[in-house]
Structures are given as C-alpha cells and as structure tokens.
Design a protein around this motif. Structure first.
Motif, mmCIF file in Angstrom:
data_model
loop_
_atom_site.group_PDB
_atom_site.id
_atom_site.type_symbol
_atom_site.label_atom_id
_atom_site.label_comp_id
_atom_site.label_asym_id
_atom_site.label_seq_id
_atom_site.Cartn_x
_atom_site.Cartn_y
_atom_site.Cartn_z
ATOM 1 N N THR A 26 -2.056 13.810 2.920
ATOM 2 C CA THR A 26 -1.408 14.073 1.636
ATOM 3 C C THR A 26 -2.333 14.810 0.676
ATOM 4 O O THR A 26 -1.862 15.543 -0.201
ATOM 5 N N LEU A 71 1.217 7.493 -6.141
ATOM 6 C CA LEU A 71 0.257 8.581 -6.299
ATOM 7 C C LEU A 71 0.888 9.935 -5.988
ATOM 8 O O LEU A 71 0.533 10.952 -6.591
ATOM 9 N N SER A 72 1.839 9.947 -5.031
ATOM 10 C CA SER A 72 2.451 11.218 -4.647
ATOM 11 C C SER A 72 3.224 11.850 -5.787
ATOM 12 O O SER A 72 3.442 13.067 -5.807
ATOM 13 N N THR A 114 0.118 13.652 -7.613
ATOM 14 C CA THR A 114 -0.923 14.415 -6.931
ATOM 15 C C THR A 114 -0.698 15.916 -7.032
ATOM 16 O O THR A 114 -1.645 16.685 -7.282
ATOM 17 N N PHE A 134 0.828 -1.206 0.000
ATOM 18 C CA PHE A 134 0.000 0.000 0.000
ATOM 19 C C PHE A 134 0.863 1.257 0.000
ATOM 20 O O PHE A 134 0.540 2.243 -0.660
ATOM 21 N N GLN A 186 -7.306 7.656 -0.248
ATOM 22 C CA GLN A 186 -6.101 6.990 0.254
ATOM 23 C C GLN A 186 -6.297 6.480 1.678
ATOM 24 O O GLN A 186 -5.837 5.381 2.029
ATOM 25 N N ALA A 203 -6.138 2.548 2.874
ATOM 26 C CA ALA A 203 -5.245 2.091 3.943
ATOM 27 C C ALA A 203 -6.002 1.283 4.988
ATOM 28 O O ALA A 203 -5.516 0.251 5.474
ATOM 29 N N GLY A 250 -2.276 9.314 4.725
ATOM 30 C CA GLY A 250 -2.930 9.374 3.417
ATOM 31 C C GLY A 250 -3.931 10.510 3.340
ATOM 32 O O GLY A 250 -4.015 11.214 2.321
ATOM 33 N N LEU A 282 0.861 4.527 -2.367
ATOM 34 C CA LEU A 282 0.823 5.886 -1.842
ATOM 35 C C LEU A 282 1.946 6.731 -2.439
ATOM 36 O O LEU A 282 1.742 7.880 -2.855
#
Length: 432
Positions: free
Chosen positions: A353, A275-276, A279, A268, A305, A309, A350, A272
C-alpha cells in the motif's frame, strides 16, 4: 546554549507544525474508520440476530452488491479527486468536489435504477431487497464521497463527524426495521440513515453536488478514472472468486475458517483501512512540497504497516485457546492454523500500500492498473492453486505468497515511476 537564529526558527517551526498536522490527519483517518467499522459490525450483528440465517444471507447479498457499486463510484468520482485535488487552494477543491460528488450521485442513480429493475424482475425474497437497495444507492454513494472529499482537504474531523451522524441515525432506523421484520425494511433503514449523513455532508461543506457536471468530470478524469475503476473492480472480484473457488474445491467450511482468521486480523485491518483514507492525499502533498521525499515517505508508510501486521500476528499466536474459543467459538481451531500465512499476507499487503499510494499520487494510473491486474491474478491463482494442492492451509499460504509477490511488483513500478517523474515532472494539479 547558542540562541536559535531567525532563519532557523523559520525552518524549524514549519517542519514541526507540518509533522503535527500530518499526525492529526492520520489520527482522524483512524478515528473515522473506527466509527465506520463499528457501525458496520453492529449493523451486521443486529440484522443477523433479528432475521435469522436465510434472511441475513439475502441482506448480505445486498451488502456485497453495494460494495461492488461503491468501488465503481470511487474509481470514477473520488479516487481522481483525491489524487489531483488534495492540498490545493480551497476554490479549486470546492469546484472539484461539486463535480465529483455530483458524479457519485449520478453513478448511484444510474446503477440504482438497474438494481430496482433487477429487483422487480427477481421477486421472491431477494427482489424487494435489491429494489430497496437501488432506491438508497444515491444517498449511500454520496455519503462516501463526502468522506473522501474531506480527507482530500485535510479535514478528516468532518468525515469522522459525518460517520458518527450516520451511526446515530442508524439507531432509530434499525429499531423501526426490527418491528417490521423484513429484509427490505433493514435495507431501507440502512440506506435512509446514510442519506441523513449525506444531507448533513452538504451542510458541512456548503457544496451542492452538480450532477449536470458528471459527464464533464468523467471526460476530464478519464485517464485516471477508468483505470481506477478497473483496479477497484478487479480487487473486489479477485476476493470473491477466491472465496467461491475455495468453497467449491475444499468446502464451505474452508471459507468459514479463512473468514475466521481474517476476523482475528480485523482490528489491524480497520487500522489499515483508516490509514488508506489519508495515505494518497498525504503522498500527493509530499509530491507537491518535497518530491524527492516521496519514495522514503512511501517506504516508511508501507514498512510501518507491514511491521505492525507482524506484531499483531505474533500477538495472535500467543492467544490462549480459551480466549480464541470465546471469540470465534468452534471456528477457532481451524482458523488458528491459518494465523501465520494470513499475517504474512496482510503484512505483504501493508507493504504494497505504501507503493500504491505513491503511484496514485504520481497519477501513474497505467502502472497502478498493471500492478493491480498482476496482484489480482496472483491472488486468485495462488489461493485456488494452494487449495487444490493442500486444502485450506495451502490456499492461505498461496495467497500469502501471491500478496508478497504483488507487493514487489508495486515497488518496482513505483521506482520506475519516480525516475520518470524526476526526468519529466507532471503538472501539479488540474484546477478546472
């Protein structure tokens, strides 16, 4: 059924294509992070098996040092690029990338020289590893700069291909290093394969990094760059302080248990991190095209997110002990006690973020730095205070509470920043 009018077609088609483009960019972010995480995992396992515990520890010191330098480079070079030059005309993007990548290359050369001198002074086992790392830092940082540059342009496919090139180049390099059998050889192999990918990035983009423009880039982006630098270093430093403090208060075994629980969240966390990469560029695009939707976009991003999680943590709680022992061996039983607090902590991160992406898109570096300092202070104090009160489990719960509290501060700051932007919109982009 009523036929669709021409005006409706014009508004619906672009909306559908925009959603498909967004999904495509997010998908490439995940694919790129999967490639990067897999290569890092394989390198770690291969080096550990080839060198043994002590020598692998020396390699790990070099790896951790690279992580700190990488955060410095991102704060000064690529973070401002992503905020101000995502989704802009190609000419502006190319000019900015030439200067940003030149800055990353300059940071690598400057800090690389420090590593070389430090390595020569240290000697022993550690010295040669740090000296070799210093030689390889420019290529390592340039390769990372290309990744962020491609995502800023919305061409994540190129970043994925670049990471695949690095992974392919790693194979023969690691085989040669294994025959030599020294830590320095593995550091050189790792860095040389990154240099191959960095050179390929120049071909992919058709851009030559301009190190002579690094000073100008730093001056123009100083309102963002130095604050992002402080944010990034603060983030990595808090994690290290918590780990060292936990080992001192509870014992080294506690650090292993926490690391084991984090490994269970590894898949996971890879998502994350993937995606960062996209984003902030996506939030910047939303800000330029539909500023009123930025808040809901960030909420959807962070909420999604956090929910993912929690689902992943729930699945871990249902994992049979036999499977857990197969994955972590003897670490499983101590790590399993930490699944709930670790999951809540990751969910809180998450959620935060989403707000962090919005603040960066707004260029609110002062607010984001304030949030990061608060979150890092909470992380260290919660982790160490919890350890002093209730050992390893207490530390995990302390970090979970700190992360959720930090997330709340991120969202409060984003709300204030959105209000400010509504009353006093910032310029869209700097093109020089």
């Amino acid at each position: 059924m009523t036929p669709m009018t021409t005006e409706e077609e014009k508004t619906t088609a672009p909306a559908g294509s925009a959603k498909r483009a967004l999904v495509g960019r997010l998908s490439w972010g995940l694919a790129d992070q999967a490639a990067s995480s897999m290569s890092n995992f394989v390198v770690g396992i291969y080096v550990a098996r080839s060198l043994g515990v002590t020598a692998f520890g020396v390699f790990s010191l070099a790896w951790v040092t690279y992580g700190v330098v990488l955060n410095v480079s991102r704060g000064l070079a690529t973070d401002p690029l992503v905020v101000r030059f995502s989704g802009v005309p190609e000419a502006s993007w190319r000019q900015a990338v030439a200067r940003s990548s030149g800055t990353a290359l300059g940071v690598g050369a400057a800090l690389g020289a420090v590593c070389v001198l430090g390595g020569l002074g240290l000697g022993g086992r550690v010295g040669p590893a740090f000296a070799c790392l210093g030689v390889m830092l420019p290529g390592l940082l340039l390769q990372d700069a290309w990744r962020f540059s491609f995502f800023a342009a919305g061409t994540g496919r190129k970043a994925f291909v670049n990471d695949v090139v690095w992974g392919v180049a790693l194979v023969p390099a690691m085989i040669v290093a294994a025959r030599v059998g020294t830590v320095a050889a593995f550091v050189l192999a790792w860095g040389a394969s990154a240099a191959v990918a960095a050179a390929y990035g120049c071909l992919q983009s058709g851009i030559r990094p301009l190190t002579t423009e690094a000073g100008g880039w730093l001056r123009e982006q100083r309102d963002l760059g130095y604050r992002y630098l402080a944010e990034n270093v603060c983030l990595s430093g808090a994690s290290q302080l918590r780990a060292y403090g936990l080992g001192a208060i509870v014992g080294v075994g506690a650090v292993g248990a926490v690391r084991g629980a984090e490994l269970l969240m590894g898949p996971f966390l890879a998502v994350l991190m993937g995606l960062s990469l996209v984003t902030v560029p996506e939030a910047a695009r939303v800000l330029r095209r539909a500023p009123h939707r930025l808040g809901s976009f960030c909420l959807l991003l962070g909420g999604g997110q956090a929910a993912a999680a929690l689902l992943w943590g729930g699945a871990l709680l249902l994992m049979p002990d036999r499977l857990g022992e197969l994955v972590l061996g003897g670490v499983w039983h101590s790590a399993a006690q930490l699944i709930v607090p670790i999951t809540l902590g990751v969910a809180g991160a998450g959620l935060g973020t989403g707000a962090a992406a919005g603040l960066r898109a707004l260029g609110a570096a002062r607010r984001s730095l304030r949030c990061q300092l608060f979150a890092s202070a909470c992380y260290v104090s919660g982790g160490l205070g919890g350890a002093a009160l209730a050992g390893t489990v207490g530390s995990a719960w302390g970090v979970a509470a700190a992360t959720v509290s930090g997330s709340a501060v991120w969202w409060l700051q984003l709300r204030s920043a959105l209000r400010e932007h509504h009353h006093n919109p910032i310029p869209e982009v700097r093109t020089a």
